[in-house]
Enzyme design. Structure first.
Site, PDB file in Angstrom:
ATOM      1  N   SER A 223       1.001  -0.933   0.052  1.00 50.77           N
ATOM      2  CA  SER A 223      -0.122  -0.368  -0.109  1.00 50.77           C
ATOM      3  C   SER A 223       0.749   1.571   0.118  1.00 50.77           C
ATOM      4  CB  SER A 223      -1.288  -0.088   1.131  1.00 50.77           C
ATOM      5  OG  SER A 223      -2.360   1.110   0.982  1.00 50.77           O
TER       6      SER A 223
ATOM      7  N   ASP B 288      -8.318  -5.244  -5.947  1.00 51.34           N
ATOM      8  CA  ASP B 288      -8.170  -4.229  -5.390  1.00 51.34           C
ATOM      9  C   ASP B 288      -9.191  -2.496  -6.319  1.00 51.34           C
ATOM     10  OD1 ASP B 288      -6.614  -1.576  -4.162  1.00 51.34           O
ATOM     11  OD2 ASP B 288      -4.923  -3.417  -4.298  1.00 51.34           O
TER      12      ASP B 288
ATOM     13  N   HIS C 184      -7.733  -4.746  -1.720  1.00 50.39           N
ATOM     14  CA  HIS C 184      -6.445  -4.051  -1.287  1.00 50.39           C
ATOM     15  C   HIS C 184      -6.064  -4.845   0.046  1.00 50.39           C
ATOM     16  CE1 HIS C 184      -3.774  -0.399  -1.913  1.00 50.39           C
ATOM     17  NE2 HIS C 184      -3.970   0.031  -0.489  1.00 50.39           N
TER      18      HIS C 184
END
Lengths: 348, 348
Positions: B151, B293, B323
Site C-alpha cells: 500500500s 483491488d 486492497h
C-alpha cells in the site's frame, strides 16, 4: 379481459392490445403538457396508518399516443422533458426524434414521495409504485404501454410490475435491480452518516455536498475518472487537491442548491430498503445494464434476469460512464429503448 | 564497488553480494528486538528548510541475518512483528515460518513521518524514503536485502528505490504503484473533506470514524461485501441500517481510538502527492497486485511494470479481499514473498 383487474393474465401478448393504443404517433404531433396533483389514499409500507396525500405529476405528448411512465434517480422529478424552454432531466431522450420523443409518445412522470410526505419512518419503492397507480387512476389511464425506469426508477418499476402487473405492458429497467448491492448500500450508509453528522452539527449543506461528492464517484467509473482526471495532485493553500476535486466540489455545490438533506436521507434509505422477489415480476421486462456500473453490477442483473417471473431480456452496454451511462450513452441506449418500445416488442 | 556509493551500478547481480549477507538464517535463531530513534537531517519535499528530526524504528531478528525493510499502509507503524507478546500488524508473515520470519531475517520498520513532524505543508513519499535512508545510516546498514512495501509502503519503496538504488537489492511492492489512481484519489479527497469538516465542527472523532468507514469500503471488494453482507436492510430507531453497517461502524470506532485526525490528513494527502517516474526505478522489482483491488487496479501495475527501469515481475493474486488482500491472503502472498526473497531471486 379487464385491464384494471389485477387477477387478469399478467403476461398478455402484445396482440391483445388494440393497435391504436400500442403504436406511437406515426408523425410528430403537437405535444401538450398537462400538469397536476393527484389526490390519493396510501398505506405506507413503513407507516402506521393510511394517509391522504397529493402526488405532483406531468404528462407530455399528443392526446392519442400510448403512455410511457418515465422514472429517474432519487434526485430526478416529474420534469423529465422540456417545458416552456426549460430542459428536462432526460432531455436527450425526450427531445424530438429521441427514443422517448414527446411528440410521438405520451410521457408521464411524478415527484417522488419521501418519508416526510408519508409521515412514515421511511419511504419504500412500493409506496412510490402505489403513488404511480394513484396517478394513473387520476388520469384514467388503465394500462401503461411501458414503464422506463432508471436507477431508483428501475427499482420502483420492478415494485410497480410486481404489484400491478395488469397495468403495465412492458417494464424497461435500466441500472436497477431487485435489491441494492451490499457495497453500494455501504457507500450510501456512509453518505447518510455524513448528512446526519452535518444535521447534528448545524451545517447540513456542507454535509450534503460531501455526500453528493461521494455519490458522484459511485455514479461514474474508474475508467472515466482515469481518462479525465489523471493529473498530478497539487498543494495549494496548505492542502492537497487531486485531479477530480474541482469537479467533485462543483457537483456538491450544485446539489445543495436544489436538494434537501432530509429528503436525501429518505430517498437514499429507500434504495437500500428496496427488495422485490424477481419471481413476483410477471411482466415482460427489458433489463439494461452498464459494464462499468459500480452500484449495480451486471452480475446482479443476470441474477434478476434468471429469476424474473416473465420473459426477460438483458442488454449490457459497454461505457466509460458507469451508473450514469443512462444519462450519457444517448445513442446506444436510445436504440435499445426504441426496440423495447416498438409495438411488436414483448411478444412472450 | 562501494555499496554506499549512489553512483555505483544500480542493478548489481546478486552474486556480487557476499552469500553470508544474502541468505537468511538456515535454521531459526533467537530473534532479538532492537528499538530506537534515529536522528537525522532532512530537507522536506514540501518544506522550506532542512529539519533535524527523530525517526522511531524497530529491528527484529538474528544479528547476522540479511535485513528486510517492511513498510505497510498509512495506519501501520514500526510494530510489524510480535514484541513481548503484542502481535505486530503483519504478524501472519513475521511469525515463525512466515515469509518474513523474524527468527530467520532481520526485519526493520519505522514510524511514518507526517507534515507536523516535518513542520512542512505536506509529507512526501520521498521524505519517508529519506527517513529510511537515515535509519539505515544510524544502524550502519549499507544495503537492504529487500524492501517489502504494501500500500503506502509500496509507494515509499518505489521512492526509495528511485533515490537510493545502491542501497537496495530488490524491491517487493505490493498493491502500490507509481502514482495514485484518480478514482482512489477522489475517494480520499472526500475522506479528507469529511475530516476537515469534522475538525471545523469540533468533533474530529466523528468525522475520522466516517472517513475510516469510507476507506474500509475501498480497502475491500464488492465480492467480499456481497458474500458477507447480503442481508436485507432493517429499519430500526427511525433509520435504515444496511448489512455492512455494524462492521463499518466498528471499524470507524476502533480507528479513532488509535489514530489522529491531522496525522490522517497528512498521510492521506501523501498518497495522492506520490509520483515516481517508473523509469527512474533502477532496482530489480517484484510487483504484486490483487484482482479486486479498487484502489490500485491491476492495469496501473501493468503500466508500472512496462515502464520500470530494471527487470520487473508482476504477479496478480485473485482474492475476494481487494486492497486488503496483503493482510488476508497469507499463504498465497507468503509463497510469492519467499520466491522473491530467495537468495537467487533478482538475477537480472
Amino acid at each position: 379481459m379487464s385491464l384494471l383487474d389485477p387477477a387478469a393474465d399478467h403476461c398478455a401478448p402484445a396482440q391483445s392490445i388494440p393497435a391504436a393504443v400500442a403504436a406511437p404517433a406515426a408523425t410528430p404531433q403537437e405535444s401538450t403538457l398537462r400538469e397536476g396533483e393527484a389526490r390519493l389514499w396510501l398505506q405506507p409500507a413503513h407507516g402506521h396508518e393510511a394517509r391522504a396525500l397529493r402526488v405532483a405529476w406531468r404528462l407530455h405528448g399528443p392526446a392519442a399516443a400510448p403512455v410511457i411512465a418515465v422514472l429517474g434517480g432519487i434526485s430526478a422529478d416529474r420534469k423529465v422533458a422540456d417545458a416552456a424552454g426549460q430542459p428536462g432531466w432526460w432531455q436527450t431522450q425526450t427531445a424530438r426524434d429521441g427514443a422517448l420523443d414527446v411528440t410521438r409518445w405520451r410521457v408521464l412522470s411524478f415527484d417522488w414521495l419521501d418519508a416526510a410526505s408519508l409521515a412514515a419512518d421511511a419511504v419504500s419503492s412500493t409506496d412510490q409504485a402505489q403513488a404511480l397507480a394513484g396517478v394513473l387512476d387520476a388520469l384514467d389511464i388503465a394500462r401503461l404501454h411501458a414503464l422506463v425506469g432508471a436507477s431508483y426508477g428501475a427499482m420502483v418499476g420492478l415494485a410497480f410490475a410486481a404489484q400491478f402487473p395488469a397495468r403495465l405492458r412492458r417494464l424497461i429497467a435500466i441500472a436497477g435491480a431487485h435489491r441494492a448491492h451490499p457495497q453500494a448500500a455501504a457507500l450510501r450508509a456512509v453518505q447518510r452518516g455524513i448528512v446526519r453528522f452535518a444535521l447534528d452539527s448545524g451545517d447540513a449543506a456542507r454535509g450534503l455536498a460531501l455526500a453528493r461528492q461521494l455519490a458522484m464517484i459511485g455514479y461514474r467509473s474508474p475508467r472515466e475518472l482515469a481518462r479525465r482526471f489523471d493529473a498530478p495532485a497539487v498543494l495549494a493553500a496548505g492542502r492537497v487537491r487531486v485531479g477530480a476535486e474541482d469537479w467533485l466540489e462543483g457537483a456538491g455545490a450544485r446539489f445543495v442548491q436544489r436538494f434537501d438533506a432530509r429528503r436525501f436521507l429518505a430517498l437514499s434509505e429507500s434504495i437500500d430498503l428496496h427488495a422485490v422477489d424477481p419471481a413476483a415480476v410477471r411482466v415482460a421486462t427489458t433489463l439494461i445494464g452498464f459494464s462499468t456500473d459500480q452500484l449495480v453490477p451486471v452480475a446482479d442483473l443476470c441474477a434478476l434476469q434468471r429469476g424474473l417471473g416473465a420473459p426477460c431480456e438483458l442488454h449490457v452496454l459497454d461505457s466509460d460512464y458507469g451508473h450514469d451511462a443512462f444519462l450519457k450513452e444517448t445513442a446506444a441506449l436510445g436504440a435499445l429503448l426504441r426496440a423495447a418500445l416498438a409495438p411488436g416488442a414483448g411478444h412472450a
